[in-house]
Design a protein around this motif. Structure first.
Motif, PDB file in Angstrom:
ATOM      1  N   ALA A  73      34.217  20.804 -66.447  1.00 27.10           N
ATOM      2  CA  ALA A  73      32.811  20.435 -66.572  1.00 27.10           C
ATOM      3  C   ALA A  73      31.987  21.536 -67.227  1.00 27.10           C
ATOM      4  CB  ALA A  73      32.230  20.125 -65.194  1.00 27.10           C
ATOM      5  N   SER A  74      32.656  22.594 -67.697  1.00 24.20           N
ATOM      6  CA  SER A  74      31.948  23.783 -68.173  1.00 24.20           C
ATOM      7  C   SER A  74      32.319  24.144 -69.601  1.00 24.20           C
ATOM      8  CB  SER A  74      32.273  24.962 -67.255  1.00 24.20           C
ATOM      9  OG  SER A  74      31.785  26.182 -67.775  1.00 24.20           O
ATOM     10  N   PHE A  75      31.417  24.885 -70.256  1.00 22.09           N
ATOM     11  CA  PHE A  75      31.697  25.415 -71.585  1.00 22.09           C
ATOM     12  C   PHE A  75      32.644  26.621 -71.514  1.00 22.09           C
ATOM     13  CE2 PHE A  75      27.525  23.335 -72.373  1.00 22.09           C
ATOM     14  CZ  PHE A  75      27.965  22.430 -73.332  1.00 22.09           C
ATOM     15  N   SER A 121      18.684  22.864 -66.954  1.00 17.64           N
ATOM     16  CA  SER A 121      19.549  21.701 -67.162  1.00 17.64           C
ATOM     17  C   SER A 121      19.429  21.234 -68.598  1.00 17.64           C
ATOM     18  CB  SER A 121      19.184  20.555 -66.201  1.00 17.64           C
ATOM     19  OG  SER A 121      17.816  20.212 -66.321  1.00 17.64           O
ATOM     20  N   GLN A 122      20.553  20.850 -69.178  1.00 21.29           N
ATOM     21  CA  GLN A 122      20.563  20.269 -70.517  1.00 21.29           C
ATOM     22  C   GLN A 122      20.226  18.784 -70.399  1.00 21.29           C
ATOM     23  OE1 GLN A 122      24.728  21.506 -71.459  1.00 21.29           O
ATOM     24  NE2 GLN A 122      23.827  22.125 -73.406  1.00 21.29           N
ATOM     25  N   VAL A 123      19.356  18.315 -71.257  1.00 21.42           N
ATOM     26  CA  VAL A 123      19.022  16.892 -71.244  1.00 21.42           C
ATOM     27  C   VAL A 123      19.944  16.188 -72.241  1.00 21.42           C
ATOM     28  CG1 VAL A 123      17.226  15.159 -71.527  1.00 21.42           C
ATOM     29  CG2 VAL A 123      16.640  17.426 -70.632  1.00 21.42           C
ATOM     30  N   ASP A 124      20.996  15.575 -71.723  1.00 21.15           N
ATOM     31  CA  ASP A 124      21.925  14.851 -72.583  1.00 21.15           C
ATOM     32  C   ASP A 124      21.862  13.364 -72.252  1.00 21.15           C
ATOM     33  OD1 ASP A 124      23.336  14.527 -70.200  1.00 21.15           O
ATOM     34  OD2 ASP A 124      24.879  15.972 -70.709  1.00 21.15           O
ATOM     35  N   GLN A 130      22.895  18.190 -63.202  1.00 19.45           N
ATOM     36  CA  GLN A 130      23.103  17.813 -64.601  1.00 19.45           C
ATOM     37  C   GLN A 130      24.588  17.902 -64.973  1.00 19.45           C
ATOM     38  OE1 GLN A 130      23.403  20.368 -67.650  1.00 19.45           O
ATOM     39  NE2 GLN A 130      24.247  18.490 -68.499  1.00 19.45           N
ATOM     40  N   THR A 131      25.274  18.919 -64.470  1.00 24.72           N
ATOM     41  CA  THR A 131      26.713  19.058 -64.724  1.00 24.72           C
ATOM     42  C   THR A 131      27.473  17.887 -64.116  1.00 24.72           C
ATOM     43  OG1 THR A 131      26.489  21.474 -64.713  1.00 24.72           O
ATOM     44  CG2 THR A 131      28.703  20.587 -64.440  1.00 24.72           C
ATOM     45  N   ALA A 132      27.071  17.479 -62.918  1.00 25.11           N
ATOM     46  CA  ALA A 132      27.726  16.345 -62.253  1.00 25.11           C
ATOM     47  C   ALA A 132      27.470  15.038 -62.994  1.00 25.11           C
ATOM     48  CB  ALA A 132      27.231  16.239 -60.806  1.00 25.11           C
TER      49      ALA A 132
END
Length: 311
Positions: free
Chosen positions: A29-31, A226-229, A288-290
């Motif tokens: 789930a990570s970069f 949080s990234q807005v994707d 956000q990652t979840a």
């Protein structure tokens, strides 16, 4: 639970982690994922800081070599325990977070504050493409050629692929490297310092708030970000987190404000990234990652096994 070190041999150690922790899930789930190769039950870091580090999870213990427990906890994601952080949120926020904890009880936030340029490369190349099929493969090729941060600029990106993301990275990579080179000796950044660097990142062509906030979260561990994707937008709207008047962060506004410190952004009351922080605090980045993991694993395949989209 108290986390502790236990030295096995001079070059090996172990650290106890929270019972539910899932190493595979947290890395995927990570970069941070492209920095590691999977070997049997563990992972080996083959680039940059602590190159050669091996991490393996046995029950509730991470076993490792060539590193400290602090580094292993950060790189693996085990440093962030969502079960503890959820207890600090409001009743409504807790209800939403618990919904995702049922799905991903072992999800931590894997971060890499040492290979900052490599992390920025990875996030830059994740735009509008399949992360696992493209970004991870591109970055593993780049990392194997470079081996260390100071050799990244020597990699011939046209030998990696022909995508527009790689072509754009070639045009701006020297600027990205120069932004982080000035602070390469710093081990950590405050939120205030991050906002200064965000402004410089956003001054680079092709770089928007999603790249800057992703770097702040996964490189610096600023979990208020949080990234807005597309996954967050879809799930957030379904759960009533995101309303019709809420806005994706604007590059121009982010570049000229210090929102998390001074609350001086013109759309701060409607900005989704700030709203996530206001509602979920330091668990915003985890949520956000979840949502990303759930979207990529299930929703993108037309599945919703945990009925997340049903309020």
């Amino acid at each position: 639970m108290m986390i502790f070190d236990k030295q096995l041999r001079s070059s090996e150690g172990s650290v106890e982690v929270w019972r539910e922790f899932n190493l595979d899930e947290s890395l995927n789930a990570s970069f941070v994922l492209p920095f590691f190769e999977k070997h049997n039950r563990g992972y080996v870091k083959f680039y940059g800081w602590s190159r050669g580090l091996r991490i393996e999870l046995e029950a509730d213990t991470l076993r490792f070599n060539l590193s400290s427990s602090r580094e292993v906890l950060m790189l693996s994601g085990a440093w962030f325990n969502p079960h503890l952080e959820i207890a600090k949120t409001s009743r409504n926020a807790k209800k939403i977070l618990e919904k995702f904890l049922e799905v991903f009880p072992g999800l931590g936030i894997a971060i890499n504050p040492w290979d900052r340029v490599g992390m920025l490369y990875t996030i830059f190349l994740s735009r509008n493409t399949d992360y696992y099929r493209n970004t991870v493969i591109w970055m593993k090729k780049i990392f194997k050629m470079a081996e260390t941060e100071d050799k990244l600029s020597n990699v011939r990106l046209n030998s990696i692929g022909r995508s527009y993301q790689l072509k754009q990275l070639y045009k701006v990579r020297e600027k990205l490297i120069s932004i982080l080179k000035d602070d390469s000796s710093a081990e950590s950044y405050s939120l205030d310092k991050f906002l200064e660097i965000r402004k410089r990142i956003l001054a680079v062509k092709y770089c928007g708030p999603k790249i800057a906030h992703g770097w702040g979260l996964f490189s610096l561990g600023l979990t208020c970000l949080s990234q807005v994707d597309r996954h967050l937008l879809r799930i957030g709207e379904a759960l009533g987190i995101i309303g019709p008047d809420d806005k994706i962060p604007f590059k121009n506004f982010c570049a000229h404000s210090r929102c998390f410190v001074r609350k001086d952004c013109k759309i701060i009351d409607r900005c989704i990234t700030y709203k996530m922080y206001r509602l979920f605090g330091v668990a915003a980045g985890w949520l956000q990652t979840a949502t990303y993991l759930y979207g990529a694993k299930y929703l993108s395949k037309g599945k919703d096994p945990f009925k997340v989209l049903r309020r």
